[in-house]
Design a protein around this motif. Structure first.
Motif, short mmCIF file in Angstrom:
data_model
loop_
_atom_site.label_atom_id
_atom_site.label_comp_id
_atom_site.label_asym_id
_atom_site.label_seq_id
_atom_site.Cartn_x
_atom_site.Cartn_y
_atom_site.Cartn_z
N LEU A 185 0.82 -1.21 0.00
CA LEU A 185 0.00 0.00 0.00
C LEU A 185 0.86 1.26 0.00
O LEU A 185 0.52 2.25 -0.66
N PHE A 186 1.98 1.23 0.72
CA PHE A 186 2.89 2.37 0.71
C PHE A 186 3.49 2.58 -0.69
O PHE A 186 3.59 3.71 -1.17
N LEU A 196 -4.70 3.37 1.84
CA LEU A 196 -3.62 3.21 2.81
C LEU A 196 -4.06 3.62 4.21
O LEU A 196 -3.97 2.82 5.16
N VAL A 197 -4.53 4.83 4.36
CA VAL A 197 -4.89 5.34 5.69
C VAL A 197 -6.14 4.63 6.21
O VAL A 197 -6.25 4.35 7.41
N GLY A 198 -7.07 4.31 5.33
CA GLY A 198 -8.28 3.60 5.74
C GLY A 198 -7.98 2.18 6.21
O GLY A 198 -8.61 1.70 7.16
N THR A 199 -7.04 1.51 5.55
CA THR A 199 -6.65 0.17 5.99
C THR A 199 -6.04 0.22 7.38
O THR A 199 -6.31 -0.64 8.24
N VAL A 206 3.22 1.40 12.14
CA VAL A 206 2.70 1.68 10.79
C VAL A 206 2.27 3.14 10.69
O VAL A 206 2.53 3.81 9.68
N TRP A 207 1.61 3.65 11.73
CA TRP A 207 1.17 5.04 11.68
C TRP A 207 2.34 6.00 11.62
O TRP A 207 2.26 7.05 10.95
N VAL A 208 3.43 5.71 12.30
CA VAL A 208 4.62 6.57 12.23
C VAL A 208 5.09 6.67 10.79
O VAL A 208 5.46 7.76 10.32
N PHE A 209 5.08 5.55 10.08
CA PHE A 209 5.46 5.57 8.67
C PHE A 209 4.44 6.38 7.85
O PHE A 209 4.82 7.13 6.94
N ILE A 210 3.15 6.22 8.16
CA ILE A 210 2.13 6.99 7.44
C ILE A 210 2.32 8.48 7.68
O ILE A 210 2.27 9.30 6.75
N PHE A 211 2.54 8.86 8.94
CA PHE A 211 2.75 10.27 9.26
C PHE A 211 3.95 10.83 8.50
O PHE A 211 3.90 11.95 7.97
#
Length: 208
Positions: free
Chosen positions: A44-45, A145-148, A193-198
């Motif tokens: 997803l990333f 990505l964020v929704g998953t 995972v959220w740290v990577f998303i941020f």
């Protein structure tokens, strides 16, 4: 040893989550699951990075014009703090303090719900602006990505709540200790995972 034997703080094993064969098997199975989930998020990333800011010519919405770092930062602090409170919960679990563990898990759930509330607000705000899942390839990649990740948060919160309710009158034993511990590890994975998303979605998007 009976998995539901009553213990004292003195007789409680140092590592209750792996003191039984069943606990060790749960632990191994969990890491196998995390490996597969990590592959999912890596995909997803990669998709998001490939489609970031891609859309119709003259597209109105881009990472720089859309994302708000203060909101994303608040969400990050809520989730990271919830990771810390889950560590405190597991500390009390290993010290055979059931009430303290349940209390810290309750705080973890409240923080997680706060994060989820901000995420729902964010999505709702973007939709009202016109940035939807079908608006562009960028929108599809972002919401997927964020929704998953958000779905994983919902699962983690439900997991904690069910464990707390189901065992509220049972107390700690070698049967449920691995379940609490694995749920906590799952929550840490969500936080990572959220740290990577941020970093990848919000920070790199706004600061590019």
């Amino acid at each position: 040893m009976d998995l539901k034997t009553k213990f004292t703080p003195q007789s409680w094993p140092e590592h209750p989550e792996q003191s039984t064969v069943e606990g060790k098997n749960k632990f191994l199975g969990f890491w196998i699951y995390i490996g597969s989930d990590a592959v999912l998020f890596a995909t997803l990333f990669a998709t998001f990075l490939a489609l970031k800011d891609k859309g119709p010519s003259g597209m109105e919405f881009t990472s720089q014009t859309l994302f708000e770092l203060p909101l994303a930062f608040i969400m990050t602090m809520l989730l990271l703090t919830s990771s810390l409170t889950s560590v405190y919960a597991m500390y009390h679990m290993k010290n055979y303090n059931f009430k303290a563990m349940q209390a810290w898990l309750a705080i973890t759930v409240v923080l997680g719900l706060g994060f989820l509330g901000f995420e729902i607000y964010e999505f709702n705000h973007y939709v009202h602006l016109g940035f939807t899942f079908t608006q562009s390839a960028f929108g599809s990649a972002f919401y997927t990505l964020v929704g998953t990740h958000g779905l994983h948060v919902v699962i983690g919160l439900g997991w904690f709540i069910l464990l707390m309710i189901r065992n509220s009158k049972r107390g700690l034993n070698l049967y449920n200790a691995p379940k609490y511990f694995i749920a906590s590890l799952y929550w840490h994975f969500i936080d990572v995972v959220w740290v990577f998303i941020f970093t990848v979605v919000y920070l790199m998007g706004v600061m590019k």
